[in-house]
Design a protein around this motif. Structure first.
Motif, short mmCIF file in Angstrom:
data_model
loop_
_atom_site.label_atom_id
_atom_site.label_comp_id
_atom_site.label_asym_id
_atom_site.label_seq_id
_atom_site.Cartn_x
_atom_site.Cartn_y
_atom_site.Cartn_z
N VAL A 3 0.83 -1.20 0.00
CA VAL A 3 0.00 0.00 0.00
C VAL A 3 0.87 1.25 0.00
CG1 VAL A 3 -1.71 1.33 1.30
CG2 VAL A 3 -1.95 -1.15 1.11
N TYR A 4 1.94 1.27 0.81
CA TYR A 4 2.82 2.44 0.85
C TYR A 4 3.48 2.68 -0.50
CZ TYR A 4 2.35 2.19 5.94
OH TYR A 4 1.86 2.16 7.22
N LEU A 5 3.97 1.61 -1.11
CA LEU A 5 4.61 1.74 -2.42
C LEU A 5 3.58 2.16 -3.47
CD1 LEU A 5 6.93 -1.41 -2.44
CD2 LEU A 5 7.65 0.98 -2.32
N GLY A 6 2.36 1.61 -3.36
CA GLY A 6 1.30 2.00 -4.28
C GLY A 6 0.94 3.47 -4.16
N CYS A 7 0.91 3.97 -2.94
CA CYS A 7 0.60 5.38 -2.71
C CYS A 7 1.64 6.27 -3.39
CB CYS A 7 0.55 5.68 -1.21
SG CYS A 7 -0.90 5.00 -0.37
N LEU A 66 13.43 2.80 -7.70
CA LEU A 66 14.33 2.23 -6.69
C LEU A 66 13.56 1.59 -5.54
CD1 LEU A 66 17.09 5.00 -6.52
CD2 LEU A 66 17.31 2.70 -7.46
N LEU A 67 12.49 2.27 -5.10
CA LEU A 67 11.72 1.74 -3.97
C LEU A 67 11.08 0.40 -4.32
CD1 LEU A 67 9.94 4.99 -2.67
CD2 LEU A 67 11.80 3.73 -1.57
N TRP A 68 10.48 0.31 -5.51
CA TRP A 68 9.85 -0.96 -5.91
C TRP A 68 10.90 -2.04 -6.18
CZ3 TRP A 68 4.84 -2.68 -6.14
CH2 TRP A 68 3.83 -1.73 -5.92
N SER A 69 12.07 -1.63 -6.64
CA SER A 69 13.13 -2.62 -6.89
C SER A 69 13.67 -3.21 -5.60
CB SER A 69 14.29 -1.97 -7.67
OG SER A 69 13.87 -1.50 -8.92
N ILE A 70 13.89 -2.35 -4.62
CA ILE A 70 14.53 -2.77 -3.37
C ILE A 70 13.53 -3.43 -2.43
CG2 ILE A 70 15.75 -1.94 -1.32
CD1 ILE A 70 16.86 0.33 -3.10
N TRP A 71 12.32 -2.85 -2.33
CA TRP A 71 11.35 -3.34 -1.35
C TRP A 71 10.14 -3.97 -2.03
CZ3 TRP A 71 13.29 1.74 0.27
CH2 TRP A 71 14.21 1.64 1.31
N TRP A 72 10.38 -4.77 -3.04
CA TRP A 72 9.30 -5.45 -3.74
C TRP A 72 8.43 -6.24 -2.74
CZ3 TRP A 72 6.93 -5.33 -8.29
CH2 TRP A 72 6.12 -6.40 -8.66
N PRO A 73 7.12 -5.99 -2.69
CA PRO A 73 6.26 -6.66 -1.69
C PRO A 73 6.19 -8.17 -1.92
CG PRO A 73 5.19 -4.73 -2.65
CD PRO A 73 6.38 -5.02 -3.50
N MET A 103 -7.58 0.63 -1.84
CA MET A 103 -7.59 1.32 -3.12
C MET A 103 -7.93 2.80 -2.96
SD MET A 103 -6.85 0.55 -6.18
CE MET A 103 -6.75 1.66 -7.60
N SER A 104 -8.82 3.13 -2.04
CA SER A 104 -9.15 4.54 -1.80
C SER A 104 -7.94 5.29 -1.26
CB SER A 104 -10.31 4.65 -0.80
OG SER A 104 -11.48 4.11 -1.35
N ARG A 105 -7.17 4.62 -0.40
CA ARG A 105 -5.97 5.25 0.15
C ARG A 105 -4.96 5.55 -0.95
NH1 ARG A 105 -3.63 1.97 4.99
NH2 ARG A 105 -5.77 2.43 5.68
N VAL A 106 -4.78 4.60 -1.86
CA VAL A 106 -3.85 4.80 -2.96
C VAL A 106 -4.35 5.90 -3.89
CG1 VAL A 106 -2.86 3.70 -5.01
CG2 VAL A 106 -2.96 2.45 -2.87
N GLU A 107 -5.65 5.89 -4.20
CA GLU A 107 -6.22 6.92 -5.06
C GLU A 107 -6.11 8.31 -4.44
OE1 GLU A 107 -7.94 7.45 -7.98
OE2 GLU A 107 -7.30 5.52 -8.74
N THR A 108 -6.08 8.38 -3.11
CA THR A 108 -5.90 9.66 -2.43
C THR A 108 -4.62 10.33 -2.90
OG1 THR A 108 -7.10 8.92 -0.47
CG2 THR A 108 -5.61 10.78 -0.19
N PHE A 109 -3.57 9.54 -3.07
CA PHE A 109 -2.28 10.11 -3.43
C PHE A 109 -2.24 10.54 -4.89
CE2 PHE A 109 -1.21 8.56 0.64
CZ PHE A 109 -0.10 9.29 1.05
#
Length: 399
Positions: A5-9, A171-178, A128-134
């Motif tokens: 969720v954090y990465l999605g935001c 970089l964030l998605w590469s390093i901290w892939w969920p 999904m609402s939280r991600v859409e907020t961003f």
């Protein structure tokens, strides 16, 4: 799950910035290149067409090369394109770069959205609402950032900001892939197994009807939203005599309300149900647009802009979740299809609204908005009733 969720935001924040950055600096850009506004619109259209390609091909690519490769490639396309924009190459090259930027932006939005919905299970509305907020935060911030950079004489750095944030996203998605995305479908909290199996379950006739209704809803919803935010300042200028800078403040109210509404939309939808939430907000939205035809003063227009932003804030995310739950096992495909339909509405309806404004004036456009909002209500009622009939049939079969 929280990492996803954090990465999605963060990804949606960058997509929100990237989708609207051209519009934010359109004025100095067309003057710098010595082109017409129609040429600037062509740049937007090229990016839009690239986004459509990215959205539609995302599910197929996930089946071929996997989730991580597709998402990182999309973010990479977006990041490189934004940095190339910053260099202000010849106009023909800008038009060539735009589809690749669109592929990156559209594919990133669709893929991340499908990840969130597929992995969130019962909490998909909230996530999904939280991600859409961003996304809304990005859309709210870029006009202010663009205005500040224009004032300072560095407007081209607007593209650079999006590029830098895109690189950080990569970089964030590469390093901290969920890790939740690498788990079997049952562990990830979804019945969607298409990324592993390379195919999605076939739609039943009932599910197809629901999907068609949801597709029409996305065409109408996104078309109405884009038409409203594109022409609201013009309506205020023509009807109320406001200067452009003052009229644009209404958009800030709209996007601010969008951000606020998306903070709570998911929780409300989880409590009352997605169908009830969508019907309720569509009813309120239709009433608000009808009120706009009756109260045309500047103050009512600003108040109603905030109210409309608040009521429409959760529709996109909640409707995505509603459609995916009604057509299980097809998360990537359903999400991409509906986002593509939204893109079609976002391209065609504003164009039609502009023609309608030229032909019939601002008062008629207000009625056009009200009629479109009423149509949106009818479509979501159609989708909801179809979903309930399908659920009733399934319950009968299991008894």
């Amino acid at each position: 799950m929280s990492r996803l969720v954090y990465l999605g935001c963060f990804a949606y924040l960058v997509v929100g910035l990237g989708q609207l950055v051209i519009g934010a600096i359109m004025e100095p850009m067309v003057h710098a290149y010595g082109v017409q506004y129609g040429d600037g619109g062509q740049l937007v259209m090229h990016q839009f067409l690239g986004g459509m390609v990215g959205i539609l091909f995302a599910p197929w690519l996930i089946g071929k090369i996997g989730k991580k490769a597709v998402l990182l490639s999309a973010i990479g396309f977006m990041t490189i394109a934004e940095f190339l924009y910053t260099m202000l190459p010849p106009w023909w090259l800008m038009l060539t770069i735009a589809p690749f930027a669109g592929v990156g932006l559209g594919m990133t939005e669709a893929v991340v959205g499908s990840f969130i919905i597929g992995a969130s299970g019962a909490k998909a509305n909230t996530a999904m609402s939280r991600v859409e907020t961003f996304f809304g935060v990005g859309a709210l911030l870029i006009p202010f950032a663009g205005a500040a950079l224009i004032e300072a004489g560095y407007w081209k750095l607007s593209f650079g900001i999006v590029g830098v944030l895109g690189a950080i996203t990569f970089l964030l998605w590469s390093i901290w892939w969920p890790s939740v995305l690498d788990q079997p479908a049952s562990s990830a909290g979804t019945a969607d197994h298409e990324a592993h199996a390379g195919a999605a379950p076939k739609l039943t006739s009932r599910s197809l009807v629901i999907l068609i209704a949801c597709a029409v809803f996305f065409v109408v919803y996104v078309g109405l939203e884009m038409s409203y935010i594109h022409y609201l300042p013009s309506l205020l200028v023509q009807t109320n005599g406001l200067v452009e800078s003052s009229a644009t403040l209404a958009l800030s109210l709209f996007w601010g309300a969008m951000v606020i509404g998306r903070l709570v939309a998911g929780q409300i939808a989880d409590r009352v149900g997605g169908s009830v939430y969508l019907i309720g907000t569509c009813i309120i939205t239709a009433v608000l647009f009808i009120l706009m035809t009756l109260f045309t003063g500047a103050l009512p227009a600003f108040v109603l802009a905030f109210a409309v932003g608040l009521t429409m804030s959760g529709m996109f995310a909640i409707a995505l979740v509603f459609a995916n739950r009604a057509t299980p096992g097809r998360t990537e495909r359903t999400t991409s299809l509906l986002m593509a339909c939204g893109g079609i509405g976002g391209a065609l309806l504003p164009k039609g609204t502009g023609w309608f404004l030229d032909q019939h004036g601002p008062e008629a456009v207000r009625w056009l908005f009200a009629g479109t909002a009423a149509l949106m209500l009818l479509v979501i009622l159609w989708a909801s009733l179809s979903s309930r009939r399908s659920a009733s049939v399934l319950m009968t079969m299991h008894k």
